[in-house]
Design a protein around this motif. Structure first.
Motif, short mmCIF file in Angstrom:
data_model
loop_
_atom_site.label_atom_id
_atom_site.label_comp_id
_atom_site.label_asym_id
_atom_site.label_seq_id
_atom_site.Cartn_x
_atom_site.Cartn_y
_atom_site.Cartn_z
N PHE A 212 0.83 -1.21 0.00
CA PHE A 212 0.00 0.00 0.00
C PHE A 212 0.86 1.26 0.00
O PHE A 212 0.48 2.28 -0.59
CB PHE A 212 -0.95 -0.01 1.20
CG PHE A 212 -2.09 -0.98 1.08
CD1 PHE A 212 -3.07 -0.78 0.12
CD2 PHE A 212 -2.17 -2.09 1.89
CE1 PHE A 212 -4.13 -1.67 -0.02
CE2 PHE A 212 -3.21 -2.99 1.76
CZ PHE A 212 -4.20 -2.78 0.80
N ILE A 213 2.02 1.21 0.65
CA ILE A 213 2.91 2.37 0.65
C ILE A 213 3.46 2.61 -0.75
O ILE A 213 3.51 3.76 -1.23
CB ILE A 213 4.06 2.16 1.66
CG1 ILE A 213 3.54 2.27 3.09
CG2 ILE A 213 5.18 3.18 1.43
CD1 ILE A 213 4.56 1.91 4.14
N ILE A 214 3.88 1.54 -1.43
CA ILE A 214 4.37 1.68 -2.80
C ILE A 214 3.28 2.24 -3.71
O ILE A 214 3.53 3.12 -4.54
CB ILE A 214 4.89 0.32 -3.32
CG1 ILE A 214 6.19 -0.06 -2.59
CG2 ILE A 214 5.14 0.37 -4.82
CD1 ILE A 214 6.67 -1.46 -2.90
N ALA A 215 2.05 1.72 -3.55
CA ALA A 215 0.93 2.22 -4.35
C ALA A 215 0.68 3.69 -4.06
O ALA A 215 0.44 4.49 -4.99
CB ALA A 215 -0.32 1.39 -4.07
N SER A 216 0.75 4.08 -2.78
CA SER A 216 0.51 5.49 -2.41
C SER A 216 1.60 6.39 -2.98
O SER A 216 1.30 7.48 -3.49
CB SER A 216 0.49 5.63 -0.88
OG SER A 216 -0.54 4.85 -0.31
N VAL B 222 11.50 13.61 -8.73
CA VAL B 222 12.64 12.85 -9.26
C VAL B 222 13.21 11.94 -8.17
O VAL B 222 13.50 10.75 -8.41
CB VAL B 222 13.72 13.80 -9.80
CG1 VAL B 222 15.00 13.03 -10.14
CG2 VAL B 222 13.22 14.53 -11.04
N ILE B 223 13.35 12.49 -6.96
CA ILE B 223 13.85 11.69 -5.83
C ILE B 223 12.87 10.57 -5.52
O ILE B 223 13.26 9.42 -5.26
CB ILE B 223 14.06 12.58 -4.61
CG1 ILE B 223 15.12 13.65 -4.90
CG2 ILE B 223 14.47 11.75 -3.39
CD1 ILE B 223 15.31 14.65 -3.79
N ASN B 224 11.56 10.88 -5.56
CA ASN B 224 10.55 9.87 -5.25
C ASN B 224 10.53 8.73 -6.26
O ASN B 224 10.27 7.58 -5.90
CB ASN B 224 9.16 10.53 -5.20
CG ASN B 224 8.98 11.36 -3.95
OD1 ASN B 224 9.72 11.21 -2.97
ND2 ASN B 224 8.01 12.25 -3.96
N ILE B 225 10.78 9.03 -7.53
CA ILE B 225 10.82 7.98 -8.55
C ILE B 225 11.97 7.01 -8.27
O ILE B 225 11.80 5.79 -8.36
CB ILE B 225 10.95 8.60 -9.96
CG1 ILE B 225 9.64 9.31 -10.34
CG2 ILE B 225 11.27 7.53 -10.99
CD1 ILE B 225 9.73 10.08 -11.64
N PHE C 131 1.16 9.37 -5.64
CA PHE C 131 1.65 10.72 -5.35
C PHE C 131 2.54 11.24 -6.47
O PHE C 131 2.44 12.41 -6.87
CB PHE C 131 2.43 10.72 -4.03
CG PHE C 131 3.03 12.05 -3.67
CD1 PHE C 131 2.25 13.04 -3.11
CD2 PHE C 131 4.37 12.32 -3.92
CE1 PHE C 131 2.79 14.28 -2.79
CE2 PHE C 131 4.91 13.55 -3.61
CZ PHE C 131 4.13 14.53 -3.04
N VAL C 132 3.42 10.39 -7.01
CA VAL C 132 4.31 10.81 -8.10
C VAL C 132 3.49 11.17 -9.35
O VAL C 132 3.73 12.19 -9.99
CB VAL C 132 5.33 9.69 -8.43
CG1 VAL C 132 6.08 10.01 -9.72
CG2 VAL C 132 6.31 9.53 -7.28
N ILE C 133 2.50 10.31 -9.68
CA ILE C 133 1.65 10.59 -10.84
C ILE C 133 0.86 11.87 -10.63
O ILE C 133 0.75 12.71 -11.54
CB ILE C 133 0.70 9.40 -11.10
CG1 ILE C 133 1.49 8.16 -11.50
CG2 ILE C 133 -0.33 9.75 -12.18
CD1 ILE C 133 0.65 6.90 -11.63
N PHE C 134 0.35 12.05 -9.41
CA PHE C 134 -0.42 13.25 -9.10
C PHE C 134 0.45 14.50 -9.20
O PHE C 134 0.04 15.52 -9.77
CB PHE C 134 -1.01 13.13 -7.69
CG PHE C 134 -1.67 14.37 -7.19
CD1 PHE C 134 -2.93 14.74 -7.64
CD2 PHE C 134 -1.04 15.19 -6.25
CE1 PHE C 134 -3.54 15.89 -7.18
CE2 PHE C 134 -1.63 16.33 -5.78
CZ PHE C 134 -2.90 16.69 -6.25
N ALA C 135 1.67 14.42 -8.66
CA ALA C 135 2.57 15.57 -8.68
C ALA C 135 2.90 15.99 -10.11
O ALA C 135 2.95 17.18 -10.42
CB ALA C 135 3.84 15.25 -7.91
N TYR C 136 3.12 15.01 -10.99
CA TYR C 136 3.43 15.34 -12.37
C TYR C 136 2.20 15.87 -13.11
O TYR C 136 2.31 16.77 -13.96
CB TYR C 136 4.00 14.12 -13.10
CG TYR C 136 5.50 14.05 -13.05
CD1 TYR C 136 6.29 14.79 -13.91
CD2 TYR C 136 6.15 13.26 -12.11
CE1 TYR C 136 7.67 14.75 -13.86
CE2 TYR C 136 7.54 13.21 -12.04
CZ TYR C 136 8.29 13.95 -12.92
OH TYR C 136 9.65 13.91 -12.85
#
Length: 285
Positions: free
Chosen positions: A81-85, A239-242, A89-94
């Motif tokens: 669930f953390i990986i999914a979240s 970028v760091i999150n990816i 978040f990364v998709i939302f941020a972009y």
């Protein structure tokens, strides 16, 4: 502790270390929100995800040390669930920072910003909302980001030519001066005058005020400057999150394999004990 448990313990240690830059990114956004961006709610997703990764990795480490199957499966589900979240978040941020870019100005080093270039996204609607913009504008005003703009080391005001060569931040360009298209004449960095009625068709031309408490804090260009600053901050963190997301996925796959191997060892041990009991039943009388 078996080899598989050692692997799981080591992976959880790595996961714990991975949580540190996630928390660091949230703290960095929090600092920027307080000093420049003034969007203080945006750092919370990263802080929550980073804290969750840290807590789950500690639970997984405890499960590996004590060979607790329940804790290990809880760890795997929580990590999923953390990986999914984090992915969401990364998709939302972009997606919310996809639109918008600065506009170059002739004979100027600094750039201008227009709200129209950023419109149509959740973030732009959020920033431009009257409920939020009043707080953001007050935060920018209180930060006094415009106060030192255009001052030399001696405290004197820059000449027009020196000011035009400055590389202003998006918020400085959008909030501390009128849009260049308005045709105002430079007096100092935060004091501009119009020659007659020679102002552009931009509504911000009428919103500009030489009152140091007002300036262009009510301008659409100021909102665009905030959006440009947020876009820059979020893209750096994304970028760091990816990179962290890729590391977590790899660790998760390896952890799944290690847990499966542990389960197989438990089954083999149980099967061996059962065969021993059947082969030597008198041992238990």
């Amino acid at each position: 502790m078996g080899a598989s448990n050692q692997v799981i313990g080591f992976l959880n240690l790595l996961t714990f270390l991975v949580s540190i830059p996630v928390l660091g990114g949230g703290i960095w956004l929090s600092i920027r929100a307080s000093n420049t961006d003034c969007m203080k709610f945006l750092q919370w997703p990263l802080l929550l995800i980073g804290g969750a990764i840290m807590a789950v990795s500690l639970a997984g480490f405890a499960g590996a040390c004590y060979r607790n199957t329940f804790l290990m499966y809880l760890y795997l589900w929580a990590m999923f669930f953390i990986i999914a979240s984090l992915l969401i978040f990364v998709i939302f941020a972009y997606s919310v920072t996809q639109r918008g870019s600065a506009r170059p100005v002739i004979n100027r080093v600094y750039l201008d910003y227009s709200l129209q270039d950023y419109s149509g996204t959740w973030l732009a609607d959020r920033v431009a909302s009257p409920n939020y913009w009043g707080k953001i504008a007050a935060c920018i005003r209180d930060s006094r980001i415009c106060r030192k703009l255009g001052r030399t080391a001696t405290g004197a005001a820059d000449s027009a030519q020196l000011f035009y060569l400055k590389k202003l931040t998006p918020i400085q360009s959008g909030c501390c001066k009128p849009p260049t298209s308005c045709g105002y004449t430079y007096m100092n960095a935060t004091f501009w005058v119009s020659e007659g009625d020679q102002t552009g068709g931009d509504a911000d031309c009428l919103r500009w005020s030489n009152d140091q408490w007002q300036l262009c804090y009510g301008c659409d260009s100021c909102k665009a400057g905030v959006l440009a600053s947020l876009k820059k901050s979020w893209r750096k963190v994304s970028v760091i999150n990816i990179v962290i997301l890729i590391i977590l996925v790899v660790l998760y796959v390896v952890a799944c394999a290690a847990v499966r191997h542990n389960k197989q060892l438990d089954n083999d041990e149980a099967y061996g004990e059962t065969r021993m009991i059947k082969s030597h039943p008198t041992w238990f009388y």
